[in-house]
Scaffold this active site. Structure first.
Site, PDB file in Angstrom:
ATOM      1  N   SER A 247       0.823  -1.214   0.000  1.00 16.15           N
ATOM      2  CA  SER A 247       0.000   0.000   0.000  1.00 16.15           C
ATOM      3  C   SER A 247       0.850   1.253   0.000  1.00 16.15           C
ATOM      4  O   SER A 247       0.371   2.327  -0.361  1.00 16.15           O
ATOM      5  CB  SER A 247      -0.872   0.038   1.262  1.00 16.15           C
ATOM      6  OG  SER A 247      -1.700  -1.071   1.318  1.00 16.15           O
TER       7      SER A 247
ATOM      8  N   HIS B   1      -1.814  -3.012  -7.027  1.00 18.09           N
ATOM      9  CA  HIS B   1      -2.446  -2.631  -5.762  1.00 18.09           C
ATOM     10  C   HIS B   1      -3.958  -2.808  -5.851  1.00 18.09           C
ATOM     11  O   HIS B   1      -4.661  -2.001  -6.453  1.00 18.09           O
ATOM     12  CB  HIS B   1      -2.067  -1.181  -5.413  1.00 18.09           C
ATOM     13  CG  HIS B   1      -2.531  -0.767  -4.066  1.00 18.09           C
ATOM     14  ND1 HIS B   1      -3.107   0.439  -3.813  1.00 18.09           N
ATOM     15  CD2 HIS B   1      -2.533  -1.431  -2.881  1.00 18.09           C
ATOM     16  CE1 HIS B   1      -3.438   0.514  -2.544  1.00 18.09           C
ATOM     17  NE2 HIS B   1      -3.088  -0.611  -1.964  1.00 18.09           N
TER      18      HIS B   1
ATOM     19  N   GLU C  68      -4.488  -0.366  -8.961  1.00 18.84           N
ATOM     20  CA  GLU C  68      -3.416   0.542  -9.357  1.00 18.84           C
ATOM     21  C   GLU C  68      -2.252  -0.325  -9.851  1.00 18.84           C
ATOM     22  O   GLU C  68      -1.823  -1.246  -9.140  1.00 18.84           O
ATOM     23  CB  GLU C  68      -2.951   1.400  -8.169  1.00 18.84           C
ATOM     24  CG  GLU C  68      -3.944   2.493  -7.785  1.00 18.84           C
ATOM     25  CD  GLU C  68      -3.490   3.295  -6.571  1.00 18.84           C
ATOM     26  OE1 GLU C  68      -3.630   4.522  -6.599  1.00 18.84           O
ATOM     27  OE2 GLU C  68      -3.005   2.698  -5.592  1.00 18.84           O
TER      28      GLU C  68
ATOM     29  N   ASN D  80      -3.970   5.722  -1.695  1.00 18.37           N
ATOM     30  CA  ASN D  80      -3.600   5.772  -0.274  1.00 18.37           C
ATOM     31  C   ASN D  80      -2.973   7.095   0.126  1.00 18.37           C
ATOM     32  O   ASN D  80      -3.040   7.503   1.278  1.00 18.37           O
ATOM     33  CB  ASN D  80      -2.676   4.611   0.088  1.00 18.37           C
ATOM     34  CG  ASN D  80      -3.493   3.400   0.476  1.00 18.37           C
ATOM     35  OD1 ASN D  80      -4.548   3.535   1.082  1.00 18.37           O
ATOM     36  ND2 ASN D  80      -3.049   2.230   0.095  1.00 18.37           N
TER      37      ASN D  80
END
Ligand code: NAD
Length: 286
Positions: free
Chosen positions: A119, A140, A152, A190
């Site tokens: 992350s 991700h 992602e 994030n």
């Protein structure tokens, strides 16, 4: 070549969810973990998710049964040797990821693409621990993987264009929407989400009600889930690791964790998975 077998390292929240997504797409999945004694609870979580998908009409009972057959639980990392793709989804800890990437790189075929579900860590930093940085990138997924459309895709400085293309094709095969994100700590989602959670947790630590903060953001910004409800879903231990990692890497005060957040985690209040976090989640303890 179309991949047919996926290896996953880490049978936690994300590893299990990614396993379900891949099995639903017809891939064989071998999943491994440093703590194979936790496989029985991991199986239960996969089972609960498949049952929910059937109940919601997202999956037929036959397709759910086929998924169960596609997934094998392996105590030994060497069982991933046959995989066409490997995804690392272990705890967000640089030491753990470094060790896993070194070990898996030495086991799999040199051409096998290797992805991390990190992350927060930069792909360029993790790539230093891979035998083939050109075959390594970030994939991700979001929580819960069966429901969330976005992946992602984060190429590192050394990632080859061929592997990035193969990753985009894999995401499509899994029925997801890939977006290429920059290789900075936290990537896109994030980076923004963690700052929002930290700001909401600051308000909560100053005495505002979690329900009020979440409702305000849900109604005022048209977010489906407020930041504290989202953090409870992610897992407060995971969220704390994300914030600490971003703060450590960037030094940016937006990612500083309020003390009350740390206390929640230390007292075992981890969000939905423990039955309580910023909110109470009766009946959802896993
Ligand atoms: P988790 O704590 O639920 O699971 C992590 C698993 O990794 C555990 O089962 C643990 O036993 C295993 N593990 C730890 N060290 C290991 C090692 N050396 N070898 C093999 N297995 C090991 O964590 P999670 O929420 O599934 O997160 C996994 C990764 O996915 C992290 O990098 C996290 O940042 C990322 N991620 C999490 C979310 C989320 O919402 N939870 C979303 C996107 C990405």
């Amino acid at each position: 070549m179309e991949p047919s077998a996926l290896g996953i390292i880490g049978a936690g929240t994300m590893g299990i969810g990614i396993a379900q997504v891949a099995a639903q797409a017809g891939l064989r999945v071998a999943i491994t973990d440093a703590h194979p004694e936790a496989f029985s609870s991991a199986r239960e979580r996969l089972e609960a998710s498949l049952t929910e998908s059937v109940e919601r009409g997202k999956l037929t009972a036959e397709a759910a049964e086929a998924c169960r057959r596609q997934v094998t639980w392996e105590a030994d990392l060497r069982s991933l040797v046959e995989a066409d793709w490997v995804i690392e989804a272990v705890t967000e800890d640089m030491g753990a990821k470094r060790e896993v990437l070194r070990t898996i790189s030495a086991i799999t075929h040199p051409e096998t693409p290797l992805a991390t579900n990190t992350s927060t860590f930069r792909i360029a930093d993790l790539a230093q621990h891979c035998a083939r940085p050109d075959r390594f990138l970030g994939l991700h997924f979001f929580n819960p993987p069966p429901a969330m459309k976005l992946i992602e895709v984060i190429p590192g400085a050394a990632t080859s264009a061929v592997v990035t293309e193969a990753a985009l094709a894999l995401c499509e095969r899994l029925g997801k929407t890939p977006l290429i994100a920059p290789d900075i700590p936290g990537f896109i989602v994030n980076r923004v989400f963690a700052a929002l959670v930290a700001a909401a947790a600051d308000l909560w630590a100053a005495g505002a009600e979690a329900e009020t903060i979440d409702r305000a953001i849900e109604l005022g910004l048209a977010h489906k889930l407020g930041p504290l409800r989202s953090a409870d879903l992610v897992g407060l231990d995971v969220m704390l690791a994300v914030l600490r990692s971003l703060h450590e890497q960037t030094g940016d005060a937006r990612f500083r964790v309020p003390e009350g957040f740390v206390q929640l985690v230390e007292s075992g209040k981890l969000g939905r998975k423990s039955g309580e976090g910023f909110h109470a989640h009766p009946g959802s303890r896993l």
